[in-house]
Write a protein that holds these residues in place. Sequence first.
Motif, PDB file in Angstrom:
ATOM      1  N   THR A 184     -16.704 -52.591  -7.270  1.00 20.00           N
ATOM      2  CA  THR A 184     -15.986 -51.029  -7.926  1.00 20.00           C
ATOM      3  C   THR A 184     -14.693 -50.226  -6.366  1.00 20.00           C
ATOM      4  N   LEU A 185     -15.478 -50.811  -5.508  1.00 18.68           N
ATOM      5  CA  LEU A 185     -14.828 -50.390  -4.022  1.00 18.68           C
ATOM      6  C   LEU A 185     -13.196 -51.419  -3.428  1.00 18.68           C
ATOM      7  N   ILE A 186     -13.802 -52.497  -3.792  1.00 20.79           N
ATOM      8  CA  ILE A 186     -13.030 -53.502  -3.572  1.00 20.79           C
ATOM      9  C   ILE A 186     -11.985 -52.941  -4.953  1.00 20.79           C
ATOM     10  N   THR A 187     -11.881 -52.391  -5.599  1.00 21.97           N
ATOM     11  CA  THR A 187     -10.921 -52.569  -6.620  1.00 21.97           C
ATOM     12  C   THR A 187     -10.748 -51.097  -6.104  1.00 21.97           C
ATOM     13  N   LEU A 188     -10.685 -50.419  -5.884  1.00 16.46           N
ATOM     14  CA  LEU A 188     -10.173 -48.691  -5.305  1.00 16.46           C
ATOM     15  C   LEU A 188      -9.174 -49.750  -3.808  1.00 16.46           C
ATOM     16  N   VAL A 189      -9.850 -50.052  -3.014  1.00 20.33           N
ATOM     17  CA  VAL A 189      -8.623 -50.379  -1.869  1.00 20.33           C
ATOM     18  C   VAL A 189      -7.733 -52.014  -2.433  1.00 20.33           C
ATOM     19  N   ILE A 190      -8.049 -52.545  -3.224  1.00 16.69           N
ATOM     20  CA  ILE A 190      -6.676 -53.245  -4.246  1.00 16.69           C
ATOM     21  C   ILE A 190      -5.888 -52.658  -4.911  1.00 16.69           C
ATOM     22  N   ALA A 191      -6.638 -51.866  -5.693  1.00 14.19           N
ATOM     23  CA  ALA A 191      -5.337 -50.801  -6.375  1.00 14.19           C
ATOM     24  C   ALA A 191      -4.398 -49.561  -5.296  1.00 14.19           C
ATOM     25  N   ALA A 192      -4.977 -49.073  -3.790  1.00 12.95           N
ATOM     26  CA  ALA A 192      -4.352 -48.445  -2.752  1.00 12.95           C
ATOM     27  C   ALA A 192      -3.523 -49.538  -1.937  1.00 12.95           C
ATOM     28  N   LEU A 193      -3.955 -50.525  -2.232  1.00  8.63           N
ATOM     29  CA  LEU A 193      -2.702 -51.325  -1.132  1.00  8.63           C
ATOM     30  C   LEU A 193      -1.559 -51.571  -2.598  1.00  8.63           C
ATOM     31  N   LEU A 194      -1.693 -51.968  -3.743  1.00  4.37           N
ATOM     32  CA  LEU A 194      -0.569 -52.669  -4.594  1.00  4.37           C
ATOM     33  C   LEU A 194      -0.003 -50.687  -4.861  1.00  4.37           C
ATOM     34  N   ALA A 195      -0.559 -50.334  -4.835  1.00  5.12           N
ATOM     35  CA  ALA A 195       0.382 -48.399  -4.518  1.00  5.12           C
ATOM     36  C   ALA A 195       1.314 -48.214  -3.727  1.00  5.12           C
ATOM     37  N   TYR A 196       0.483 -48.650  -2.334  1.00 11.33           N
ATOM     38  CA  TYR A 196       1.533 -48.913  -1.142  1.00 11.33           C
ATOM     39  C   TYR A 196       2.477 -49.383  -1.495  1.00 11.33           C
ATOM     40  N   LEU A 197       1.962 -51.145  -2.107  1.00  8.27           N
ATOM     41  CA  LEU A 197       3.616 -52.293  -2.248  1.00  8.27           C
ATOM     42  C   LEU A 197       4.697 -51.665  -3.423  1.00  8.27           C
ATOM     43  N   PHE A 198       4.212 -50.653  -4.220  1.00  7.34           N
ATOM     44  CA  PHE A 198       5.204 -50.552  -5.232  1.00  7.34           C
ATOM     45  C   PHE A 198       6.223 -49.239  -4.444  1.00  7.34           C
ATOM     46  N   TYR A 199       5.151 -48.361  -3.673  1.00  9.36           N
ATOM     47  CA  TYR A 199       6.372 -47.402  -2.795  1.00  9.36           C
ATOM     48  C   TYR A 199       6.570 -47.722  -2.339  1.00  9.36           C
ATOM     49  N   THR A 200       6.628 -49.384  -1.602  1.00 12.06           N
ATOM     50  CA  THR A 200       7.482 -49.256   0.252  1.00 12.06           C
ATOM     51  C   THR A 200       8.351 -50.351  -0.688  1.00 12.06           C
ATOM     52  N   LEU A 201       8.055 -51.133  -1.682  1.00  7.59           N
ATOM     53  CA  LEU A 201       9.089 -51.768  -2.008  1.00  7.59           C
ATOM     54  C   LEU A 201      10.804 -51.661  -2.955  1.00  7.59           C
ATOM     55  N   SER A 202      10.655 -49.694  -3.537  1.00  8.69           N
ATOM     56  CA  SER A 202      11.431 -49.093  -4.237  1.00  8.69           C
ATOM     57  C   SER A 202      12.652 -49.029  -2.661  1.00  8.69           C
ATOM     58  N   ASP A 203      13.873 -48.420  -2.976  1.00  3.72           N
ATOM     59  CA  ASP A 203      14.423 -47.639  -2.639  1.00  3.72           C
ATOM     60  C   ASP A 203      15.240 -46.031  -3.347  1.00  3.72           C
ATOM     61  N   ALA A 204      14.665 -45.805  -4.253  1.00  8.63           N
ATOM     62  CA  ALA A 204      14.807 -45.121  -5.143  1.00  8.63           C
ATOM     63  C   ALA A 204      14.711 -43.551  -4.333  1.00  8.63           C
ATOM     64  N   GLU A 205      14.307 -42.379  -5.078  1.00  9.54           N
ATOM     65  CA  GLU A 205      14.326 -41.045  -4.470  1.00  9.54           C
ATOM     66  C   GLU A 205      12.400 -40.700  -4.993  1.00  9.54           C
TER      67      GLU A 205
END
Length: 116
Positions: A8-29
């Motif tokens: 469960t802790l590992i899934t939380l870290v993976i999900a947070a890293l993927l969320a950061y990837l989605f955040y940095t991948l886009s150049d939207a508002e």
Amino acid sequence: MKINIIPTLITLVIAALLAYLFYTLSDAEDHMLKALAISGFISTCICLECGIGLSFNDAHHTVNSFAISLVFFVVFIAEHCCFAAWGTNSAWVIITTGLLLMLYLLIIYGISKAKM
């Protein structure tokens, strides 16, 4: 059904890293970036938690849950990468992710209640 702490802790870290990837991948508002990051974190966290962090009493339920979770995990990543790359408004991100997440949870609920 049992919740495993370390996965469960590992899934939380993976999900947070993927969320950061989605955040940095886009150049939207800014509001679109927040919608991508939050919906990406929630959807991948729930998907990984149901696939890896949970174990059922029956091995069939656990394997089925893992298989469905893997399919939806790939769908969620593809969805968020497409939204981040091509851009859209935050309403489409929230609605699409919400519908897919509810469909996923309905399938997982059906797997958990099935008698084998």
